[in-house]
Design a protein around this motif. Structure first.
Motif, PDB file in Angstrom:
ATOM      1  N   PRO A   1      52.327  26.120  27.139  1.00  0.00           N
ATOM      2  CA  PRO A   1      52.662  25.650  28.486  1.00  0.00           C
ATOM      3  C   PRO A   1      53.799  24.629  28.374  1.00  0.00           C
ATOM      4  CG  PRO A   1      50.289  25.545  28.098  1.00  0.00           C
ATOM      5  CD  PRO A   1      50.929  25.863  26.780  1.00  0.00           C
ATOM      6  N   THR A   2      54.702  24.672  29.340  1.00  0.00           N
ATOM      7  CA  THR A   2      55.909  23.841  29.254  1.00  0.00           C
ATOM      8  C   THR A   2      55.582  22.368  28.984  1.00  0.00           C
ATOM      9  OG1 THR A   2      56.864  25.336  30.870  1.00  0.00           O
ATOM     10  CG2 THR A   2      58.039  23.265  30.500  1.00  0.00           C
ATOM     11  N   MET A   3      54.598  21.841  29.702  1.00  0.00           N
ATOM     12  CA  MET A   3      54.277  20.414  29.585  1.00  0.00           C
ATOM     13  C   MET A   3      53.641  20.064  28.233  1.00  0.00           C
ATOM     14  SD  MET A   3      54.967  18.084  31.794  1.00  0.00           S
ATOM     15  CE  MET A   3      53.697  16.828  31.724  1.00  0.00           C
ATOM     16  N   LEU A   4      53.105  21.072  27.553  1.00  0.00           N
ATOM     17  CA  LEU A   4      52.420  20.782  26.289  1.00  0.00           C
ATOM     18  C   LEU A   4      53.291  21.098  25.079  1.00  0.00           C
ATOM     19  CD1 LEU A   4      48.812  22.031  27.123  1.00  0.00           C
ATOM     20  CD2 LEU A   4      49.840  19.778  27.446  1.00  0.00           C
ATOM     21  N   ASN A   5      54.550  21.401  25.366  1.00  0.00           N
ATOM     22  CA  ASN A   5      55.478  21.748  24.298  1.00  0.00           C
ATOM     23  C   ASN A   5      56.328  20.517  23.965  1.00  0.00           C
ATOM     24  OD1 ASN A   5      57.513  22.813  22.708  1.00  0.00           O
ATOM     25  ND2 ASN A   5      57.602  24.734  23.863  1.00  0.00           N
ATOM     26  N   TYR A   6      56.242  20.032  22.731  1.00  0.00           N
ATOM     27  CA  TYR A   6      57.027  18.850  22.348  1.00  0.00           C
ATOM     28  C   TYR A   6      58.514  19.054  22.646  1.00  0.00           C
ATOM     29  CZ  TYR A   6      53.123  16.773  19.674  1.00  0.00           C
ATOM     30  OH  TYR A   6      51.938  16.204  19.283  1.00  0.00           O
ATOM     31  N   GLN A   7      58.992  20.313  22.478  1.00  0.00           N
ATOM     32  CA  GLN A   7      60.436  20.542  22.651  1.00  0.00           C
ATOM     33  C   GLN A   7      60.897  20.247  24.080  1.00  0.00           C
ATOM     34  OE1 GLN A   7      61.133  24.429  20.731  1.00  0.00           O
ATOM     35  NE2 GLN A   7      62.326  23.166  19.310  1.00  0.00           N
ATOM     36  N   THR A   8      60.013  20.493  25.047  1.00  0.00           N
ATOM     37  CA  THR A   8      60.348  20.176  26.441  1.00  0.00           C
ATOM     38  C   THR A   8      60.704  18.695  26.545  1.00  0.00           C
ATOM     39  OG1 THR A   8      58.721  21.778  27.209  1.00  0.00           O
ATOM     40  CG2 THR A   8      59.412  20.102  28.806  1.00  0.00           C
ATOM     41  N   HIS A   9      59.860  17.872  25.976  1.00  0.00           N
ATOM     42  CA  HIS A   9      60.021  16.419  26.133  1.00  0.00           C
ATOM     43  C   HIS A   9      61.145  15.884  25.241  1.00  0.00           C
ATOM     44  CE1 HIS A   9      56.512  16.614  28.627  1.00  0.00           C
ATOM     45  NE2 HIS A   9      55.862  17.267  27.672  1.00  0.00           N
ATOM     46  N   ILE A  10      61.361  16.540  24.119  1.00  0.00           N
ATOM     47  CA  ILE A  10      62.501  16.151  23.268  1.00  0.00           C
ATOM     48  C   ILE A  10      63.795  16.460  24.028  1.00  0.00           C
ATOM     49  CG2 ILE A  10      63.763  16.662  21.140  1.00  0.00           C
ATOM     50  CD1 ILE A  10      61.007  17.333  19.840  1.00  0.00           C
ATOM     51  N   ASN A  11      63.866  17.674  24.590  1.00  0.00           N
ATOM     52  CA  ASN A  11      65.100  18.091  25.283  1.00  0.00           C
ATOM     53  C   ASN A  11      65.385  17.247  26.510  1.00  0.00           C
ATOM     54  OD1 ASN A  11      65.312  20.085  23.398  1.00  0.00           O
ATOM     55  ND2 ASN A  11      64.488  21.707  24.709  1.00  0.00           N
ATOM     56  N   LYS A  12      64.341  16.765  27.178  1.00  0.00           N
ATOM     57  CA  LYS A  12      64.530  16.053  28.449  1.00  0.00           C
ATOM     58  C   LYS A  12      64.307  14.536  28.306  1.00  0.00           C
ATOM     59  CE  LYS A  12      65.275  19.684  31.034  1.00  0.00           C
ATOM     60  NZ  LYS A  12      66.543  19.917  31.735  1.00  0.00           N
ATOM     61  N   ASN A  13      64.368  14.021  27.093  1.00  0.00           N
ATOM     62  CA  ASN A  13      64.185  12.572  26.873  1.00  0.00           C
ATOM     63  C   ASN A  13      62.968  12.028  27.616  1.00  0.00           C
ATOM     64  OD1 ASN A  13      66.454  12.328  25.235  1.00  0.00           O
ATOM     65  ND2 ASN A  13      67.767  12.234  27.054  1.00  0.00           N
ATOM     66  N   SER A  14      61.854  12.696  27.494  1.00  0.00           N
ATOM     67  CA  SER A  14      60.582  12.281  28.113  1.00  0.00           C
ATOM     68  C   SER A  14      60.635  12.214  29.642  1.00  0.00           C
ATOM     69  CB  SER A  14      60.116  10.912  27.586  1.00  0.00           C
ATOM     70  OG  SER A  14      60.042  10.924  26.197  1.00  0.00           O
ATOM     71  N   SER A  15      61.629  12.850  30.236  1.00  0.00           N
ATOM     72  CA  SER A  15      61.708  12.822  31.699  1.00  0.00           C
ATOM     73  C   SER A  15      61.757  14.235  32.278  1.00  0.00           C
ATOM     74  CB  SER A  15      62.931  12.023  32.152  1.00  0.00           C
ATOM     75  OG  SER A  15      62.705  10.655  31.898  1.00  0.00           O
ATOM     76  N   PHE A  16      61.056  15.161  31.656  1.00  0.00           N
ATOM     77  CA  PHE A  16      60.929  16.495  32.259  1.00  0.00           C
ATOM     78  C   PHE A  16      60.215  16.360  33.595  1.00  0.00           C
ATOM     79  CE2 PHE A  16      58.116  20.141  33.029  1.00  0.00           C
ATOM     80  CZ  PHE A  16      59.077  21.123  33.225  1.00  0.00           C
ATOM     81  N   ASN A  17      59.155  15.550  33.576  1.00  0.00           N
ATOM     82  CA  ASN A  17      58.486  15.180  34.834  1.00  0.00           C
ATOM     83  C   ASN A  17      58.523  13.654  34.935  1.00  0.00           C
ATOM     84  OD1 ASN A  17      56.582  14.652  32.820  1.00  0.00           O
ATOM     85  ND2 ASN A  17      54.906  14.826  34.278  1.00  0.00           N
TER      86      ASN A  17
END
Ligand code: PMP
Length: 358
Positions: free
Chosen positions: A217-233
């Motif tokens: 799931p997008t929110m549980l993927n470390y890469q999401t948060h790495i790519n978005k500097n912890s501001s995906f949400n």
């Protein structure tokens, strides 16, 4: 009267941090707005995130291979996120069971791959950190809990292995210097040595992510948060701000070396009293004693005085001294922000109690 706060977590924060946080909640800087009511994408808040990340890296000596993430979900969510992100179904990860939190990490990880528990302290009610085991070279990672908040034990050495560590540092992060090269992931709920509950600090060696063979799931993927500097949400803005204040406080006081020195001094005061006082007995093996959570019980023959001691502690303004139900007795949590004066007050209560009863 300000109490002497020995709670295990959420726990004591530096007084100056609390004052600045209160001010920012009312009116942050000269903005005419509370920090609670501005966008996480405002330039002012982005600067907070950047400074917090830079300070985490500076204090721990992290190089560019690591990402610093400000997430939510508590350390408990990292029990599964680490395995989900790092381990494929047919791969093996090694775990050492040093207490309730390790056991929970093991239970969650089992959903995502082969989990080999190398050693467990369960038989001795986790009073010691197991030392006699080898780490299989094929393991993707070795999971450790650096400080066992409930049982009052802490690693004062690291296992010899090439396998990267995944480490739950919830209750001792920033309490001492660390050679981070050996760590693949470090995670910690903020609510002990860093800030308020609601923030989970995760430090990930970037090359370890994106390799597990599963859809995340997008929110549980470390890469999401790495790519978005912890501001995906929306990140937990206030806990991040308060944590930044604590990080600055740590740096101003001399960084992790200074923290470690002060923590050792405080812990020695209380352990020396436990060892000298006939009324009390420490529950952890001496060599594994935690410098953050000091666990002790009434010595044999003095058990009936437990309630009386807790009352004497409260009388002196010491709160949070009651032990966790799985160990009983007492636990004095003495994190970075705990002043030596508060430890002295508790030690005096113990001394007086010993003089009266032993
Ligand atoms: N690991 C350790 C070592 C802890 O002390 C705690 C909380 N006391 C946790 C994990 C769980 O943290 P959280 O409540 O942030 O999920």
């Amino acid at each position: 009267m300000k109490k002497h706060n020995f709670f295990a977590g959420p726990a004591i924060l530096p007084e100056s941090v609390l004052k600045q946080a209160a001010q920012a909640a009312a009116n942050w800087g000269d903005m005419g707005l509370s920090i609670l009511e501005i966008s996480h994408r405002s330039k002012e808040f982005v600067a907070v995130m950047e400074e917090a990340e830079a300070l985490v890296k500076e204090l721990l000596g992290l190089n560019e291979e690591y990402a610093v993430l400000f997430l939510t979900g508590g350390a408990s969510s990292q029990f599964f996120m680490t395995a989900m992100n790092l381990l494929s179904e047919d791969e093996t990860a090694a775990y050492v069971d040093t207490g309730s939190w390790s056991s929970k990490a093991i239970k969650e990880a089992k959903n995502f791959g082969n989990i080999e528990v190398l050693a467990s302290g369960k038989e001795t009610n986790y009073s010691r950190i197991p030392k006699d085991y080898g780490v299989p070279a094929a393991a993707k990672y070795l999971h450790l809990t650096s400080n066992n908040t409930i049982f009052g034990t802490q690693y004062h050495w690291w296992p010899k292995t090439e396998v990267p560590f995944v480490c739950d540092m919830s209750s001792d992060i920033f309490s001492r210097p660390l050679n981070t090269d050996r760590f693949g992931v470090i995670y910690a709920g903020a609510q002990k040595n860093l800030g308020p509950a609601g923030l989970t600090l995760v430090i990930v060696r970037k090359e370890l992510t994106g390799k597990a063979n599963r859809v995340l799931p997008t929110m549980l993927n470390y890469q999401t948060h790495i790519n978005k500097n912890s501001s995906f949400n929306t990140p937990p803005v206030f806990p991040i701000y308060v944590s930044l204040l604590t990080l600055r406080w740590i740096k101003e006081r001399g960084g992790l070396e200074a923290m470690a020195k002060n923590n050792a001094k405080k812990a020695a005061l209380i352990y020396d009293e436990i060892d000298a006082n006939a009324c009390f007995r420490g529950t952890a093996e001496k060599e594994d004693r935690s410098l953050m959570n000091v666990t002790f019980v009434m010595a044999e023959g003095f058990e009936s005085l437990e309630k009386g001691f807790l009352e004497a502690a409260v009388e002196a303004g010491c709160v949070g001294v009651k032990g966790h139900r799985s160990v009983g007795g007492f636990r004095a949590s003495i994190y970075n922000a705990m002043p030596i004066k508060s430890v002295q007050v508790l030690v005096e209560v113990m001394q007086k109690f010993g003089q009266r009863h032993a």
